[in-house]
Structure formats: structure tokens, C-alpha cells
Design a protein around this motif. Sequence first.
Motif, PDB file in Angstrom:
ATOM      1  N   VAL A  53       0.785  -1.165   0.171  1.00 51.96           N
ATOM      2  CA  VAL A  53       0.025   0.163  -0.092  1.00 51.96           C
ATOM      3  C   VAL A  53       0.701   1.252  -0.032  1.00 51.96           C
ATOM      4  O   VAL A  53       1.817   1.430   0.803  1.00 51.96           O
ATOM      5  N   PRO A  54       0.647   1.997  -0.921  1.00 49.76           N
ATOM      6  CA  PRO A  54       1.484   3.318  -1.069  1.00 49.76           C
ATOM      7  C   PRO A  54       1.166   4.338   0.222  1.00 49.76           C
ATOM      8  O   PRO A  54      -0.005   4.366   0.638  1.00 49.76           O
ATOM      9  N   ASN A  59      -8.661   4.282   2.877  1.00 47.19           N
ATOM     10  CA  ASN A  59      -9.629   2.972   2.867  1.00 47.19           C
ATOM     11  C   ASN A  59     -10.617   3.491   3.823  1.00 47.19           C
ATOM     12  O   ASN A  59     -10.317   3.317   5.033  1.00 47.19           O
ATOM     13  N   CYS A  60     -12.105   3.663   3.502  1.00 48.20           N
ATOM     14  CA  CYS A  60     -12.954   3.639   4.453  1.00 48.20           C
ATOM     15  C   CYS A  60     -13.689   2.366   4.941  1.00 48.20           C
ATOM     16  O   CYS A  60     -14.305   1.703   3.640  1.00 48.20           O
ATOM     17  N   PHE A  61     -13.668   1.831   5.956  1.00 50.52           N
ATOM     18  CA  PHE A  61     -14.208   0.632   6.147  1.00 50.52           C
ATOM     19  C   PHE A  61     -15.781   0.709   6.473  1.00 50.52           C
ATOM     20  O   PHE A  61     -16.429  -0.286   6.551  1.00 50.52           O
ATOM     21  N   GLY A  62     -16.260   1.902   6.286  1.00 54.35           N
ATOM     22  CA  GLY A  62     -17.529   2.277   6.507  1.00 54.35           C
ATOM     23  C   GLY A  62     -18.462   2.218   5.251  1.00 54.35           C
ATOM     24  O   GLY A  62     -19.336   1.505   4.971  1.00 54.35           O
ATOM     25  N   CYS A  63     -18.072   3.003   4.180  1.00 56.74           N
ATOM     26  CA  CYS A  63     -18.656   3.520   2.879  1.00 56.74           C
ATOM     27  C   CYS A  63     -17.776   2.651   1.829  1.00 56.74           C
ATOM     28  O   CYS A  63     -18.408   2.570   0.682  1.00 56.74           O
ATOM     29  N   GLY A  64     -16.608   2.166   2.122  1.00 54.94           N
ATOM     30  CA  GLY A  64     -15.952   1.384   1.116  1.00 54.94           C
ATOM     31  C   GLY A  64     -15.137   2.177   0.221  1.00 54.94           C
ATOM     32  O   GLY A  64     -14.293   1.824  -0.935  1.00 54.94           O
ATOM     33  N   ARG A  65     -15.235   3.718   0.338  1.00 57.81           N
ATOM     34  CA  ARG A  65     -14.520   4.568  -0.690  1.00 57.81           C
ATOM     35  C   ARG A  65     -13.052   4.264  -0.322  1.00 57.81           C
ATOM     36  O   ARG A  65     -12.451   4.554   0.791  1.00 57.81           O
ATOM     37  N   SER A  66     -12.162   4.483  -1.340  1.00 57.29           N
ATOM     38  CA  SER A  66     -10.717   4.380  -1.248  1.00 57.29           C
ATOM     39  C   SER A  66     -10.041   4.880  -2.425  1.00 57.29           C
ATOM     40  O   SER A  66     -10.447   5.223  -3.339  1.00 57.29           O
ATOM     41  N   GLY A  67      -8.653   5.125  -2.082  1.00 59.31           N
ATOM     42  CA  GLY A  67      -8.073   5.875  -3.403  1.00 59.31           C
ATOM     43  C   GLY A  67      -6.498   6.475  -2.829  1.00 59.31           C
ATOM     44  O   GLY A  67      -6.225   6.633  -1.701  1.00 59.31           O
ATOM     45  N   PRO A  68      -5.804   6.991  -3.648  1.00 60.34           N
ATOM     46  CA  PRO A  68      -4.972   7.637  -3.319  1.00 60.34           C
ATOM     47  C   PRO A  68      -4.884   8.968  -2.613  1.00 60.34           C
ATOM     48  O   PRO A  68      -6.058   9.643  -2.518  1.00 60.34           O
TER      49      PRO A  68
END
Length: 80
Positions: A53-54, A59-68
Motif C-alpha cells: 500500500v502506498p 480506505n473507509c471501512f464504513g462506505c468502502g471509498r478508497s484511493g490515493p
Amino acid sequence: MISESEAQKIIQEEVRKIQGPKKFSGSNVSVLCPYHGETKPSMGIMLAQDTLVPIGWHNCFGCGRSGPWNDLAETLNLQK
């Protein structure tokens, strides 16, 4: 292009500006997710380089949103 150590320093400084509670654990910090309403930190941000992982990956464990980092920085008006 900036070095990995410079990127790590910038991200660590910018994370301090994020409002709300923070939970630090090893090379991660959990903060309130800006993409959905919540009262407990559920978004993890990598504060150090990992083999998988850079730095700055979120990463959100609630809504699933992730990114750089740059995506999150833009949302929160922080330095990219």
C-alpha cells in the motif's frame, strides 16, 4: 517529483489538519470519513510506505471509498 520521504512528511503534516478524532496505530491513522456521516473514525490512511500500500492511500471501512492521497487531499482541501 518529490521523494518518498518528502511525501511521507507532507502527508503526516496534512493529516494533523483533519478535523475530528484520530486513532494512530503503527503506520496507519484512522479519521472520520469525509464521504459519509459518522461519529467514529472509519477511514484508514497509510502514513508510511508499505510493500502493498502506498503512502497516503486511504480506505473507509464504513462506505468502502478508497484511493490515493491526492483524491482525499482534494476533498479536504489539503496539500497534494
